[in-house]
Enzyme design. Sequence first.
Site, PDB file in Angstrom:
ATOM      1  N   ASN A 181      40.008  74.033  33.646  1.00 32.10           N
ATOM      2  CA  ASN A 181      39.445  74.554  32.396  1.00 32.10           C
ATOM      3  C   ASN A 181      37.918  74.518  32.418  1.00 32.10           C
ATOM      4  OD1 ASN A 181      41.969  75.009  31.374  1.00 32.10           O
ATOM      5  ND2 ASN A 181      41.732  73.692  29.570  1.00 32.10           N
ATOM      6  N   GLN A 189      49.844  80.322  49.819  1.00 31.39           N
ATOM      7  CA  GLN A 189      48.409  80.544  49.681  1.00 31.39           C
ATOM      8  C   GLN A 189      47.621  79.295  50.076  1.00 31.39           C
ATOM      9  OE1 GLN A 189      47.452  81.948  45.752  1.00 31.39           O
ATOM     10  NE2 GLN A 189      45.403  81.121  45.748  1.00 31.39           N
ATOM     11  N   GLY A 190      46.663  79.446  50.979  1.00 28.67           N
ATOM     12  CA  GLY A 190      45.839  78.323  51.402  1.00 28.67           C
ATOM     13  C   GLY A 190      44.378  78.498  51.000  1.00 28.67           C
ATOM     14  N   GLU A 193      45.916  88.229  40.366  1.00 29.02           N
ATOM     15  CA  GLU A 193      46.657  87.176  39.681  1.00 29.02           C
ATOM     16  C   GLU A 193      46.829  87.460  38.204  1.00 29.02           C
ATOM     17  OE1 GLU A 193      44.867  83.366  40.627  1.00 29.02           O
ATOM     18  OE2 GLU A 193      46.875  82.529  40.862  1.00 29.02           O
ATOM     19  N   SER A 240      51.332  75.517  47.230  1.00 28.76           N
ATOM     20  CA  SER A 240      52.604  75.613  46.545  1.00 28.76           C
ATOM     21  C   SER A 240      53.621  76.363  47.393  1.00 28.76           C
ATOM     22  CB  SER A 240      52.331  76.354  45.235  1.00 28.76           C
ATOM     23  OG  SER A 240      53.489  76.598  44.540  1.00 28.76           O
ATOM     24  N   SER A 266      42.627  76.019  48.271  1.00 24.92           N
ATOM     25  CA  SER A 266      41.999  74.732  47.931  1.00 24.92           C
ATOM     26  C   SER A 266      41.987  73.784  49.125  1.00 24.92           C
ATOM     27  CB  SER A 266      42.764  74.049  46.806  1.00 24.92           C
ATOM     28  OG  SER A 266      42.596  74.753  45.615  1.00 24.92           O
TER      29      SER A 266
END
Lengths: 391, 391, 351, 351
Positions: free
Chosen positions: B370, B128-129, B246, B163, B131
């Site tokens: 958060n 996954q790209g 997700e 990741s 960020s």
Amino acid sequence: MKLGFSKEDEDFRSECASWLNDQMSGEFSDIKGITTLTEKAERRKEWEQQLAAHKWSCIGWPEEWGGRGASLAQQVIFAEEYARAGVPGRVNHIGIELAGPTILTFGTDEQKKRFLPDIAAGKTIFCQGFSEPGAGSDLAAVRTKGHVENGEWVVNGQKIWTSLAHISDWIFVVTRTEEGTQGPKGLSFLMMPIDQEGIEIRGIEQINGDAEFNETFFTDAKCAEDSLIGAPGDGWKIAMGLLAFERGVSTLGQQMAFRNELDEIIAAAKSNGSSNDPLIRQRIAKAEIGLRLMRYGALRMLSNQDHSKVDGAALTYKIQWATWRRGLGELGMDVLGQGGEIAEGGEYAWNTLPNLFLYSRADTIYGGTNQIQRNLIAERGLGMPREPRGK
Amino acid sequence: MKLGFSKEDEDFRSECASWLNDQMSGEFSDIKGITTLTEKAERRKEWEQQLAAHKWSCIGWPEEWGGRGASLAQQVIFAEEYARAGVPGRVNHIGIELAGPTILTFGTDEQKKRFLPDIAAGKTIFCQGFSEPGAGSDLAAVRTKGHVENGEWVVNGQKIWTSLAHISDWIFVVTRTEEGTQGPKGLSFLMMPIDQEGIEIRGIEQINGDAEFNETFFTDAKCAEDSLIGAPGDGWKIAMGLLAFERGVSTLGQQMAFRNELDEIIAAAKSNGSSNDPLIRQRIAKAEIGLRLMRYGALRMLSNQDHSKVDGAALTYKIQWATWRRGLGELGMDVLGQGGEIAEGGEYAWNTLPNLFLYSRADTIYGGTNQIQRNLIAERGLGMPREPRGK
Amino acid sequence: MDFAFTDEQAMIAETAQQFFAENATSSRTREAMAADGFDRATWQSFCQELGLGGLLVPEEFGGSALGMVDFATVAEAAGSQVAAIPLHGLAMIGSAIAAGGSDEQKSKWLPQLASGDVVASGGGNADLKSDNGGLSGKIEFVPHGNIANLFILSDGSEAWIVEADADGLSVDTPVTMDQTRPQATLTLSNVKADPLADGAAALNIGKAAGWICLAAEALGGAQACLDRTCEYAKEREQFGRAIGSFQAYKHRLADMMIEIEQARSAVYWAACAIDEGSDEAELALHAAKSFCADTFFKCAGDMIQLHGGIGFTWEHDAHLFFKRARSIQTMMQSGNWHREEIATMILGEAA
Amino acid sequence: MDFAFTDEQAMIAETAQQFFAENATSSRTREAMAADGFDRATWQSFCQELGLGGLLVPEEFGGSALGMVDFATVAEAAGSQVAAIPLHGLAMIGSAIAAGGSDEQKSKWLPQLASGDVVASGGGNADLKSDNGGLSGKIEFVPHGNIANLFILSDGSEAWIVEADADGLSVDTPVTMDQTRPQATLTLSNVKADPLADGAAALNIGKAAGWICLAAEALGGAQACLDRTCEYAKEREQFGRAIGSFQAYKHRLADMMIEIEQARSAVYWAACAIDEGSDEAELALHAAKSFCADTFFKCAGDMIQLHGGIGFTWEHDAHLFFKRARSIQTMMQSGNWHREEIATMILGEAA
């Protein structure tokens, strides 16, 4: 860096401890141990005068105005012994600690002569008119208006959280005296006599059933033109200066009152066996640590003579004690267990620990909420960008 | 409202448990119990294919694309049994849980045919790209650019926290395809093959010494024109849809991994006697409560069919588990005491609990910190005014 | 497996929410606080017009025999208004008699409980002495004991029905911090007591119902604290902006929601576990009671803080929530006690 | 009473801050981490050029005989750079020998400690056995034990000097999470050991010096976490604004400062209390060690969180602080242990 006191200071400690204990076991034994601000107000005004009669009323003030020009160490000692002796809080706290120093710093000679001797003598009790409904912690949002008419200031508006207004003689009020101004500009700092038609005081009942705070209404309330401190428009600057006095030596006296509260919790824990509970033990130890660090933080702040830098201990002091004390209130109730829910008399009136639990919820609100404190710390202490104002 | 499973579901549970246990004690026993994402990647690709060969690869997908069209209850059961059997995490998690459902929802028939069977079969591993350096949690700040040239998309820029990129075949990237646009507008969602000259992958070493995350550099990287999902400019909408996937059933599998971590802490506490410490006991009980509430929160979220209202359980789920797990990492170290500081092998490589302690600091950061989560909760869940963007 | 309300459950929840919002208003609750802590009008409507007094009572005794999930939706609604009603006693005593009473005890008391004609409460003390059918001892912290007609009292293993007007029973009611649920002290001197047929069964379900009631009340209370603070945050301006637009303020509201969503899972997990006889029930009850009470206390404290000065006045309702939250924390064992129970399940007794 | 630095103390503090900022740089520390955790160059300059190795050593033995307050300013500065130096051992062993050594022991070791020619460390284990001058047993977690030439080892009441090259002593150094302060395991088999003249006095002051060192390092580390995060907050933009302008971010920075200011009071209170022989010293030490370690851990964790992803990389220094903070929490007893000591002073032993 030195924590110990000199021989002279320890002699001074004996002197004031002995006088205070004499008073509390003698003529003023009837007010010993009172912890609320409102109880037996008239007797406590007499106590203010007794202090003054023996030169204990404002020892940090210059001698010419009724003080002793006492050293920092002596002031620390007096504050500690005062609380240790079980003497109740000063009903003229605001006069002695805030109004007096403000007049000393910003007032004219005439104003000093007019106010300081009577404050020092316990004859003039002051209260503080800063907050307004709808303005909360935002002093710059003051809407109470003042203007000069026939050589007098005429004030209209409303203040809130005017602690002890109902037993006070004078109130200092921050008013907007330049029409059309917004924010910190155009505010002025006035001293007003309370006993007049234009001022009405209504108690605000709090969650603990007490009514220590008030709403104060101004309807064409008046004071002499020279009751203005500083120049018109100086109100913000003077108010900020005054808030700095709030972090003076009297904080140590306040801490001794906290000491008594923590000691009551410790005694309760020992008496009901919760002192054997490892969770309670940790919390009591943390409370003890917090209180000690408050003391040494205050001593750092009072010892600090380098006013060129931000004083971190001073800047963080309000939120530190307020948060500590709110936690102390919860600890006290947890030590008492279900019994803390019960009032001993037949009325909705609370012993020290349940009252602490309820009252301490206000500590993190009045005098600048914890949120406002954190803003100040981040902006003034850490140089973070200011919060943008709306509109 | 019903928590129990039906007889049929329990039969299904036996079936998958038995198959998974056979695998983990048989052909794939060499990967049993691996907890990191990177270890033995090649064998784990074979495991993906083994799952597919027995139709366990994506049971929630429709049958026509290699799934079983399994009910919610069955998906819950499979996720639980998968983790309970000690099977390591799916190296094609992103393909199965994010890329696949995104293509199913937003892709053309041709795209479905092109991608879904290979994802289901464990032949195409996705990463996954989203960020970018400098954009952090702010997807709308994407600066990676894409344009069409000679019938191909050409992409330039840099992604971060990709990741598993180093073992993946494809990457989906959010790119800015309309020049001069800002914020959520002008973004597109592309699928790109990784094995090409224009893509370079560099591992990012983390504080635990591992390098699970990568930086991925795009220099005239290319993909076919029909690798675009949706229309040009739909990138934001599709990315948001994907983020909702997700929070699917795979969360329950994740929770089973958490269960194993907590069980390891419980075993360590029993073994070193810290299970007798009342403070540790409280914290273990709190961790147990938190994990259970995570499970029932996830079941509420998965059972919820009323999509007209904000789903509080879903909205608060990320911060809840991330914060819980960070606390678990601290608890594990406190149970281990000073021994937790020591690596057992001769290298800077960590057993489960110290690794959990280090790794879990990332949980509250990646996938929306958060802080970002709290903004979302307050704005989407509670209707608070949006944070003003600068400039 | 379907962890969402059935249509019927959703309807009961909505009805209860509406009922308490309309009936257990701040002014009615404050009237009750100034008197004996009992909002009679709301209770009467609740039992009779709404017919929810018999929620947990078997149909043959005038009830509707619904489950703990249904009851929890009602307790949640009552909690969201801090209603001054003896719902906790109804839940405990109703379910206790239904589970452990003789047929005679059931048919005598359950219909009267369901109709609201009898208000019930209970309590326990291991030192309670039973001698020839006469009960002696002292039991503190009996919720709404001041207005109850009927008690179930226990020494931890047996349980007895005691009527409030029985000879030898004196009921003292000190002033309590939470005035919406007074706590009485019962002193018994050889008081006539009717033992329940199956005391253990009665105590078991009675305790569970009591914990569910407190946890669900706490959930409703916490949600109300959040809702009311959100409303305030949108209206109230400071520094020229709605205070709800300040990020730190938003984050505290978000933290409240994060806790509340977990509390909601806890309540309905525990209620379901009881209804389904799950072996997780005991753990779920301890989790629900401790977690929800703490959540409520946090949210009520935050409600005061986030309202600023006004939140600290008697006039504002924040203190009703705050005091209720504190009393729920202390009722039927502290959070630490419940967590220690869970720790014992996981780790065994501490050495 | 004057709780502010003297001019001399302020000068030492400033010198030390500057020294460590210039010498114990990230790259030097990382070189040490990749090797044996000892930044020799910095240590040599510290002892010899700066001459601070003898800070706590009496003048007659080559030291400057300053007090704990002075030492704390130095440890604070070292902590702010996570310097990989055996300062903790120097403080413990130097003050222990000065307080409890014979004249011979002092004149043999103290000058070498002050000059940095000898690196010292220590540890204890109640099971240590002494037999005819030979010491046997195992001692774990000896900080920088891997590079020490000299140990003071103790069974809790007596203390012995042991040289690192003594027969029968083996030193194992596992990989530790905090690579700036390795922790060795010493195994002793009838090792020649020289008992300190006054073991009790040595242990007493040695422990105090060790706690002060850890507390002051923690203070410096926490302050560095805050300072570096503040810098980042002013530079880094997100959503088009400096992240330091977001209120929630600001409030977390403020919370760090609130703790750090208290930690500062704690360190210098404890240091003063030792220097002045105050009867508060013991309480102050427990308070300082537990409070400062927790403050550092909180601030280091916040530093990672407030940096976002970059804070989680090996490349960024945040993890050096985080791991140091964790190791300080565990060294020389946990926070809970120290607080329990304080509780015992206040409440007596738990029944």
